[in-house]
Design an enzyme around this catalytic site. Structure first.
Site, short mmCIF file in Angstrom:
data_model
loop_
_atom_site.label_atom_id
_atom_site.label_comp_id
_atom_site.label_asym_id
_atom_site.label_seq_id
_atom_site.Cartn_x
_atom_site.Cartn_y
_atom_site.Cartn_z
N TRP A 91 10.90 8.46 -3.46
CA TRP A 91 10.47 9.66 -3.51
C TRP A 91 11.64 10.81 -3.44
O TRP A 91 11.47 11.85 -3.78
CB TRP A 91 9.41 10.16 -2.11
CG TRP A 91 8.05 9.32 -2.34
CD1 TRP A 91 7.64 8.36 -1.58
CD2 TRP A 91 7.06 10.02 -3.36
NE1 TRP A 91 6.43 8.21 -2.06
CE2 TRP A 91 5.89 9.11 -3.23
CE3 TRP A 91 7.17 10.68 -4.43
CZ2 TRP A 91 4.79 9.25 -3.93
CZ3 TRP A 91 6.00 10.79 -4.98
CH2 TRP A 91 4.92 10.01 -4.72
N SER B 290 -4.15 6.43 -1.51
CA SER B 290 -3.89 4.89 -1.45
C SER B 290 -5.05 4.30 -0.68
O SER B 290 -5.61 4.90 0.32
CB SER B 290 -2.67 4.47 -1.12
OG SER B 290 -1.70 4.86 -2.12
N GLN C 25 -1.88 4.06 -7.98
CA GLN C 25 -1.93 5.64 -7.73
C GLN C 25 -1.27 6.16 -9.16
O GLN C 25 -0.26 5.85 -9.65
CB GLN C 25 -0.82 6.19 -6.46
CG GLN C 25 -1.69 5.89 -5.21
CD GLN C 25 -2.71 6.90 -5.04
OE1 GLN C 25 -2.52 7.95 -4.93
NE2 GLN C 25 -3.89 6.06 -4.75
N ARG D 193 -4.15 8.25 6.38
CA ARG D 193 -4.47 7.69 5.21
C ARG D 193 -3.85 6.30 4.89
O ARG D 193 -3.46 5.71 5.73
CB ARG D 193 -3.98 8.52 4.12
CG ARG D 193 -2.22 8.68 4.36
CD ARG D 193 -1.83 9.68 3.38
NE ARG D 193 -0.18 9.88 3.46
CZ ARG D 193 0.33 10.80 4.15
NH1 ARG D 193 -0.71 11.83 4.84
NH2 ARG D 193 1.42 11.24 4.47
N ASP D 194 -4.40 5.71 3.61
CA ASP D 194 -3.74 4.63 3.31
C ASP D 194 -4.35 3.27 4.04
O ASP D 194 -3.81 2.30 4.50
CB ASP D 194 -2.17 4.29 3.43
CG ASP D 194 -1.33 5.56 2.90
OD1 ASP D 194 -2.23 6.08 1.90
OD2 ASP D 194 -0.35 5.82 3.07
N ASN E 172 2.77 5.63 -8.59
CA ASN E 172 3.25 5.33 -7.16
C ASN E 172 2.40 4.08 -6.53
O ASN E 172 2.63 2.97 -7.36
CB ASN E 172 3.35 6.37 -6.34
CG ASN E 172 2.37 7.40 -6.01
OD1 ASN E 172 1.71 7.88 -6.92
ND2 ASN E 172 1.94 7.33 -4.63
N ASP E 173 2.21 4.25 -5.36
CA ASP E 173 1.73 2.95 -4.39
C ASP E 173 0.76 2.05 -5.30
O ASP E 173 -0.15 2.40 -5.87
CB ASP E 173 0.93 3.59 -3.41
CG ASP E 173 1.66 4.59 -2.41
OD1 ASP E 173 2.80 4.96 -2.74
OD2 ASP E 173 1.20 5.21 -1.68
N GLU F 184 3.83 5.36 6.59
CA GLU F 184 2.72 5.37 5.48
C GLU F 184 2.35 3.85 5.01
O GLU F 184 3.09 2.96 5.39
CB GLU F 184 3.04 6.01 4.21
CG GLU F 184 3.12 7.53 4.12
CD GLU F 184 3.26 8.14 2.99
OE1 GLU F 184 2.65 9.31 2.82
OE2 GLU F 184 4.00 7.82 2.01
#
Lengths: 545, 545
Positions: A307, A102, A64, A166-167, A46-47, A219
């Site tokens: 997603w 991430s 990810q 996060r991130d 993913n990311d 995000e």
């Protein structure tokens, strides 16, 4: 990184396998494997993470990956953003309950961190460690230019008791000689801005809160300074990008952005206008490369999935022998441009696409109202780039006609099509006529309106189609759509048709075959082994400079 | 009202015909004619206009109509928001270059305007007069409760030299005893707020500018005070709704809203969060009835179409004998509700839908995992209402399963389907399997994510399907989708299936036939003549009270 995703991708590799430092091999021959886009050798991606440009001109892309179980950072490198070398996994979780989520990476060339006493190319990764109890911001450092990382012993650098934090994306802000982090408080719909002198001690400076579309989570924020096209005074503005998922307007995942200014502590949007980076629904969690200045075009890579369906798309099916899920967009170049009526907007164009052109398949600079037909079944990559320009649009009355394209399979009749109505300014894309995948959330049709009444002179549509992904662009990046699609039979025929344009207007069309970049680096079976020599695997100690 | 639309609807009536005061007859028997939704007797309809509730309990709906050439205000009245009586055209343009564009209406019960010395039920319409040179805000007054209007002799009440200034919506603001207008400067992405003591003299007070998604135009603003569900202190907030077209995220037209407060001169949003009223793409230019207080649920009616394709949908085809284009949504009830994570949101539910229920077709309060099949080919209206509830969702682990419904044609196999994934909270609607119309902009699939992790107890989906329009709702209006569709053969079969729900959870399903409201008021040919006696037509002088 979303909570609660499901890994369905097949993998024959265990945690212990990948920790040996051997990069995972991947088969890139399958009919759905993109040839000019990055996709992981195996498993689910993913990311994009940790993207930076090193001093030698190598682009580092982390991502990810959960091929070995819980989330870690996969890694690949490239000199040109198209030829990627799969590298050994760069950062592993510390235990079965932990995920390396991430984050970003920077080059600490002035050793602000004190971690690099003997080198000016130390790399620091800043990322979220996810456990069932909390998400914290941690760092790891690399002596070997980002191939292997040592986790900082006093992690986390930003503790938290929240599971929703996060991130982190970090940049260097020269005016205050500070590192600046943007990081998401997803369910609070806030982006935190932190500063640090050393990447270790972080001070919360401000929050950007509840702006634009929120969906159900913010995000993967990015904050990046960009030049304004045509501005002779070197003016720049800052762009804050926020990915939202779930709850995008088209369902699931998308990225929105705000244009403003940054003073070292606060991002101040010029206004509260929310704009989307893409008018389809496969463009999420994009990240900008660290190490590119605002005097150049900024460069991003974006996760080309959603997603809502990413865990069930057919590329991981064993019958196809592909065993991966998700591709990245091609690298995009970015700057800001003042568009009529709309004001400043983020331009997003495919960077250096001509560097992977293999041959010209069609070119007609006086097409007028007519068609171009291309049989590309002999093109090994199955990938094309095309441009179509309607020019000499001299007045409002000349804004008429349509420009449509269809990529179809001569075997199955499946197709992906799109086009633009020059009179209304609408651009559209339709992936609904492919049979390899269907799903209530796999939206068929996408469209958006470009500016037209003020847009005299030229009207241009261009696109990259690459086996299972198409990206189209209006007017060199004023609008864009990124869309994955899954035909049962490879698309191998292109028809482009211009109709109804004013007789004073002109049309030119070019179609180019793209290189099978991945297969060029594969063995006869289509297997790409990755780099087993340059990288350090997980044997970091031996690589201290 | 968009610039540059095209009228394709057939009409046999000339300007002189409609000016006689005779309401236009309409044939409501066609297979695409909604039976519980308002659609115009003939020709093309767009924005709802001038909506007010009079003292006798009659709802007045005006609408943009061009059956007689340039834009004027069509008119219909109803006691119950479902049984509508077509009335003579209410406001005509003053000449061939003039259009009576969108606007609103109020009851000047205190004669603030001085126009109504002898009555407390004078109606004032406030609307945009469009000419090639400019758009101005004009008023017209009605002595006969809104059936006929006299244009104010000193129009415009707000002059302008701009061609981009339209769609005034006026309310009464009691704390300052003022009329308040919101009006769009469409291409400047601004909403102007004006105040007036008398509906004639208007003072600009403030602007709301560049907020949320802008598309390429702001249109049809509404500002309305609403109660907050469950608030014991009678708290209210104000909702500013802005329609955007073109340039909505799904292409074309949609409405966004902002929640805030209004102090008599300024609207202050609580934050810059932009929310959409609908997750499909046929919900535009909605207007709220004047005359409903914030202690009750507010009521809106919305144009159920999209400028991307409204001029080419098949209902105007002579072969179908329908001769109309566009329907309105059913009347929606509205209030604000605090939703988990998301905060305050606009609830939008179908108002009093059970008032047009004809009979129960299916009811099962212990369905569990199972199916309900309904043959509704005998239902004259071809219209249904359904509700399905998953209850006893006691914990996160019980949030599982799907609830899907399909309406299909037993003749052609065409279908419209939708459903919800209880585990992910996603709701979807798919109109792609109907064959009566296709178009690059006629998006097939729509989806959005409801709240789920915090939403224990119950998960409910409901919907109204009515020949060529479907409206679905999650959890009694937390999410909604409005979508037109055009089957070649009438849909006549419903299947609803619950699968995979936890054994501790329960499912209940009800399906009801709706009345053929329009046909009940039609002659044997399906023709509705409208009211030729109550209204004044254009002979206003004779009706002075």
């Amino acid at each position: 990184m979303i909570e609660g995703f499901v890994l369905n991708a097949t993998s024959t590799y265990s945690q212990s396998d990948v920790q040996t430092g051997t990069p995972l091999p991947g088969n890139y021959a399958g009919s759905l494997r993109p040839q000019v886009h990055f996709s992981p050798p195996q498993g689910f991606m993913n990311d994009p993470n940790g993207m930076f440009l090193d001093a030698k001109g190598t682009y580092h892309l982390y991502y990810q990956s959960n091929v070995a179980g819980n989330q870690h950072w996969g890694h690949a490198t490239s000199q040109d953003l198209y030829n990627w070398t799969n590298q050994p996994i760069a950062i592993f979780p510390g235990g079965p309950d932990e995920g390396i989520f991430s984050g970003s990476a920077v080059v600490d060339s002035n050793n602000t961190s004190g971690l690099f006493p003997e080198q000016d190319n130390g790399v620091v990764a800043i990322y979220t460690v996810n456990t069932p109890e909390r998400q914290t911001q941690d760092i790891a450092y690399s002596y070997d230019n980002g191939f292997s990382f040592i986790k900082y012993e006093n992690n986390p650098v930003i503790p938290s008791n929240s599971t929703q934090f996060r991130d982190p994306k970090v940049i260097w802000y020269a005016p205050t000689s500070s590192w600046i982090m943007v990081v998401a408080y997803p369910v609070d719909f806030e982006i935190g801005i932190f500063s640090s002198p050393n990447l270790i001690d972080w001070t919360p400076e401000s929050n950007v809160s509840h702006i634009g579309l929120t969906g159900l989570q913010y995000e993967c924020p990015n904050m990046v300074e960009m030049r304004v096209d045509g501005d002779e005074n070197g003016e720049t503005h800052w762009v804050l990008l926020i990915s939202i998922n779930p709850g995008a307007p088209l369902g699931g995942s998308i990225t929105e952005y705000f244009i403003g200014d940054f003073n070292g502590t606060h991002f101040e949007p010029l206004d509260a206008t929310a704009r989307l980076t893409d008018f389809a629904k496969d463009n999420y969690a994009g990240q900008f490369f660290y190490g590119i200045g605002a005097d150049e075009d900024q460069v991003s890579i974006n996760w080309a999935s959603n997603w809502q369906y990413t865990n069930v798309v057919p590329t991981a099916g064993e019958e196809l022998g592909e065993g991966f899920r998700s591709a990245m967009s091609v690298a995009r170049g970015h700057y800001l441009k003042e568009l009529p009526r709309q004001g400043l907007a983020l331009i997003s164009y495919p960077r250096d696409i001509f560097s992977v052109v293999e041959s010209e398949l069609a070119f007609n600079d006086s097409l007028g109202n007519g068609s171009v037909f291309v049989d590309y079944s002999d093109v090994q990559s199955g990938a094309l780039y095309f441009e179509a320009n309607i020019t000499a649009l001299t007045d409002l009355a000349s804004l008429d006609g349509t420009l449509n394209f269809t990529f179809s399979s001569s075997v199955s009749g499946e197709s992906v099509s799109g086009g633009t109505y020059i009179s209304s300014g609408d651009v559209w894309l339709d992936r609904g006529h492919t049979d390899g995948f269907s799903n209530p959330f796999f939206t068929d049709k996408f469209s958006q309106t470009g500016l037209y009444r003020e847009k005299l002179g030229e009207w241009r549509i261009s696109g990259i189609i690459d086996r299972s992904i198409i990206e189209i662009f209006l007017n060199e990046g004023e609008l864009g759509a990124s869309s994955v699609f899954f035909p049962n039979s490879p698309l191998d025929t292109m028809m482009l048709r211009v109709g109804g344009i004013n007789e004073s207007a002109s049309a030119s069309v070019g179609v180019w075959a793209l290189k099978a970049v991945w297969l060029e680096n594969a063995d006869a079976n289509g297997t790409v082994v990755g780099n087993v020599t340059e990288g350090a695997g997980n044997t970091m100690a031996s690589l201290l400079l």
